[in-house]
Design an enzyme around this catalytic site. Structure first.
Site, PDB file in Angstrom:
ATOM      1  N   ARG A   1       0.969  -1.165  -0.105  1.00 21.44           N
ATOM      2  CA  ARG A   1       0.075  -0.280   0.494  1.00 21.44           C
ATOM      3  C   ARG A   1       0.928   1.295  -0.259  1.00 21.44           C
ATOM      4  O   ARG A   1       0.512   2.546  -0.771  1.00 21.44           O
ATOM      5  CB  ARG A   1      -1.499  -0.149   1.318  1.00 21.44           C
ATOM      6  CG  ARG A   1      -1.790  -0.579   1.166  1.00 21.44           C
ATOM      7  CD  ARG A   1      -2.828  -1.428   2.119  1.00 21.44           C
ATOM      8  NE  ARG A   1      -3.498  -2.036   2.433  1.00 21.44           N
ATOM      9  CZ  ARG A   1      -4.621  -3.202   2.655  1.00 21.44           C
ATOM     10  NH1 ARG A   1      -3.290  -3.913   1.868  1.00 21.44           N
ATOM     11  NH2 ARG A   1      -5.500  -3.946   2.139  1.00 21.44           N
TER      12      ARG A   1
ATOM     13  N   GLN B   1      -9.421  -5.825  -1.602  1.00 23.33           N
ATOM     14  CA  GLN B   1      -8.430  -5.617  -1.848  1.00 23.33           C
ATOM     15  C   GLN B   1      -8.638  -4.112  -3.090  1.00 23.33           C
ATOM     16  O   GLN B   1      -7.878  -3.263  -3.884  1.00 23.33           O
ATOM     17  CB  GLN B   1      -7.323  -6.466  -2.617  1.00 23.33           C
ATOM     18  CG  GLN B   1      -6.702  -6.797  -1.318  1.00 23.33           C
ATOM     19  CD  GLN B   1      -6.431  -8.309  -1.557  1.00 23.33           C
ATOM     20  OE1 GLN B   1      -6.046  -8.854  -2.386  1.00 23.33           O
ATOM     21  NE2 GLN B   1      -5.780  -9.295  -0.699  1.00 23.33           N
TER      22      GLN B   1
ATOM     23  N   ASP C   1      -6.365 -14.922   6.149  1.00 24.46           N
ATOM     24  CA  ASP C   1      -5.012 -15.712   6.305  1.00 24.46           C
ATOM     25  C   ASP C   1      -4.970 -16.058   7.380  1.00 24.46           C
ATOM     26  O   ASP C   1      -3.794 -16.979   7.620  1.00 24.46           O
ATOM     27  CB  ASP C   1      -3.960 -14.657   5.634  1.00 24.46           C
ATOM     28  CG  ASP C   1      -4.384 -13.632   4.600  1.00 24.46           C
ATOM     29  OD1 ASP C   1      -4.873 -14.069   3.413  1.00 24.46           O
ATOM     30  OD2 ASP C   1      -3.808 -12.678   3.968  1.00 24.46           O
TER      31      ASP C   1
ATOM     32  N   LYS D   1      -7.918 -18.337  -3.067  1.00 27.82           N
ATOM     33  CA  LYS D   1      -6.286 -18.080  -2.213  1.00 27.82           C
ATOM     34  C   LYS D   1      -5.126 -18.336  -3.628  1.00 27.82           C
ATOM     35  O   LYS D   1      -5.184 -19.464  -4.685  1.00 27.82           O
ATOM     36  CB  LYS D   1      -6.068 -17.901  -0.983  1.00 27.82           C
ATOM     37  CG  LYS D   1      -7.131 -18.028  -0.226  1.00 27.82           C
ATOM     38  CD  LYS D   1      -6.662 -16.157   0.065  1.00 27.82           C
ATOM     39  CE  LYS D   1      -7.314 -15.849   1.062  1.00 27.82           C
ATOM     40  NZ  LYS D   1      -7.367 -13.720   1.264  1.00 27.82           N
TER      41      LYS D   1
ATOM     42  N   LYS E   1       7.253 -15.537  -1.162  1.00 27.89           N
ATOM     43  CA  LYS E   1       5.900 -14.600  -1.747  1.00 27.89           C
ATOM     44  C   LYS E   1       6.033 -13.877   0.101  1.00 27.89           C
ATOM     45  O   LYS E   1       5.398 -13.210  -0.574  1.00 27.89           O
ATOM     46  CB  LYS E   1       4.994 -16.173  -1.956  1.00 27.89           C
ATOM     47  CG  LYS E   1       3.711 -14.692  -2.816  1.00 27.89           C
ATOM     48  CD  LYS E   1       2.311 -15.720  -2.957  1.00 27.89           C
ATOM     49  CE  LYS E   1       1.431 -14.121  -3.511  1.00 27.89           C
ATOM     50  NZ  LYS E   1       1.569 -13.794  -2.468  1.00 27.89           N
TER      51      LYS E   1
END
Length: 448
Positions: free
Chosen positions: A25, A169, A315, A342, A414
């Site tokens: 962000r 998102q 998550d 996901k 990741k």
């Protein structure tokens, strides 16, 4: 890459990784900012690297001051006004946040741009772009709702209504794009918004970067009012500190609850990150946890089954499952419907991979039932190329009855590239050929 995690006890102190949710962000906000931006504690995960590469392609320059600081200067907004955007493609790697957040921002450009990605991102449904973008004057086409996506703006802020259950998102990307392009009062109405804490994080970043922050009407409508709500913040430069990552930190805290006596530093209890709720789960199960000035101290203790609603923090499912395995009784976790798209279908993946370790997981509509308290078996498991699955299996392996081998263990890159190394710093026995090479290279660099 294979990694073997042996039964181990943990002790010591560790710093949580930088938040990739905040870092990505911050990259987007820096792209939209006119002053120079200084970011301390920048993330180094693959997703963070993807975000930085995107903003560079869109007109930002990034200078690494040192290992803990970067400087970003952006010409994106001025280039748009001059019609000078030269790139015709951005690659979001495997980052779901990047594809959903940067696509609306990229749509501020007048020229056609192709949005691509890699790995599991190429199979995720993204048809919400084709539903919403035409309402904003954006030309859009895709491969049956999947990557690659072609877009051509400029985005024209209008009063719209979106389904918030699809992705917070995507809403983040719209809010950022609207903040620098609206001319008159305009609103985004949202129904059934999930993951509200992530929108709080977005609004907080927008405020800190001096972007126009919309009125938040109970998360049902976000209103940009030009005269009443224009930010008064003015900077020669913006300084932003990326906070510790509760998503990655959750695995460390669960590891401590299962196998040790550790202190995790760098996690702010004042954070707006959704995954801060892991503390509630740890308290609910009776974990040995204490909040101290130096960090969160946590040690192994007898734990009982608990109930937890993870709808707004999906998550957390992988670390919650690893925790529930060592809690006596059946733990109930709500929010399974959030797991289908996901990096893997995490509901089924957790059921399959933990099943190899002798753990029973039942899926009942929107609930996951984890039977804990039985002996966990050392086994050969597969990450399914999902970073959180790899970390969950590694944490659960710490008190298994034998070694656990994780196939495609490099999936952690990741979000948390140093995860296995951090476990070893805390005393875990983690082996693997590539890990050994990495250690040697680190030592050579240190000695040089």
């Amino acid at each position: 890459m294979k990694v073997v995690v042996h039964p181990s006890g943990l002790s010591g102190n560790i710093m949580a990784p930088a938040s990739k949710s905040a870092m990505q962000r911050a990259c987007a906000a820096a792209l939209l900012s006119k002053p120079k931006v200084i970011i301390h504690n920048p993330g180094k995960s693959n997703d963070d690297m993807a975000a930085m590469e995107i903003i560079k392609r869109l007109g930002a320059s990034i200078n690494e001051v040192d290992s803990e600081t970067i400087e970003i200067e952006s010409s994106f907004l001025s280039d748009i006004q001059k019609g000078k955007i030269s790139t015709n493609e951005i690659n979001c790697g495997e980052s779901g946040l990047s594809i959903r957040m940067f696509t609306p921002i990229t749509a501020l450009c007048r020229n056609e741009i192709i949005v691509t990605g890699e790995g599991s991102l190429t199979t995720r449904p993204l048809d919400f772009f084709e539903k919403v973008f035409p309402l904003l004057g954006i030309k859009v086409s895709s491969d049956n709702g999947k990557l690659p996506i072609k877009i051509q703006g400029p985005l024209q802020p209008r009063n719209i209504e979106i389904d918030g259950s699809l992705s917070s998102q995507f809403l983040t990307g719209l809010l950022l794009a609207y903040s620098v392009s609206f001319q008159e009062s305009v609103s985004i109405k949202v129904s059934n918004l999930k993951s509200r804490p992530y929108i709080d994080l977005t609004l907080d970043v927008m405020k800190k970067f001096g972007l126009t922050v919309p009125e938040n009407n109970d998360y049902k409508e976000f209103v940009f009012r030009q005269r009443e709500n224009v930010s008064e913040i003015s900077h020669n430069e913006i300084v932003y500190n990326v906070e510790g990552d509760w998503s990655g930190g959750a695995f460390l805290l669960v590891a401590g609850a299962i196998a040790g006596n550790i202190t995790v530093r760098g996690l702010s209890l004042a954070s707006t990150q959704a995954d801060k709720k892991i503390v509630e789960a740890l308290m609910a199960c009776g974990a040995g946890i204490a909040m101290e000035a130096k960090g969160i101290k946590i040690h192994s203790a007898p734990m009982k089954a608990f109930e937890f609603d993870a709808t707004d923090c999906p998550d957390l499912f992988p670390p919650l499952v690893a925790l529930a395995v060592y809690c006596e009784g059946v733990t109930k976790i709500k929010g399974v419907s959030r797991l289908a798209y996901k990096e893997s279908n995490r509901g089924l993946t957790l059921q399959d991979e933990f099943g190899k370790m002798g753990v029973r997981i039942d899926l009942e509509e929107d609930d996951m039932m984890v039977s804990g308290g039985s002996k966990v078996k050392g086994a050969s498991v597969h990450s399914r190329y999902d970073h959180r699955i790899a970390m969950a299996c590694a944490v659960a392996a710490l008190k298994a009855d034998g070694a656990t081998t994780i196939e495609e263990a490099q999936a952690i890159n990741k979000s948390y590239p140093d995860f296995y190394e951090h476990l070893r710093i805390l005393g875990a026995k983690v082996t693997g050929d590539k890990l050994g090479v990495a250690e040697i290279l680190k030592k050579l660099m240190k000695d040089a």
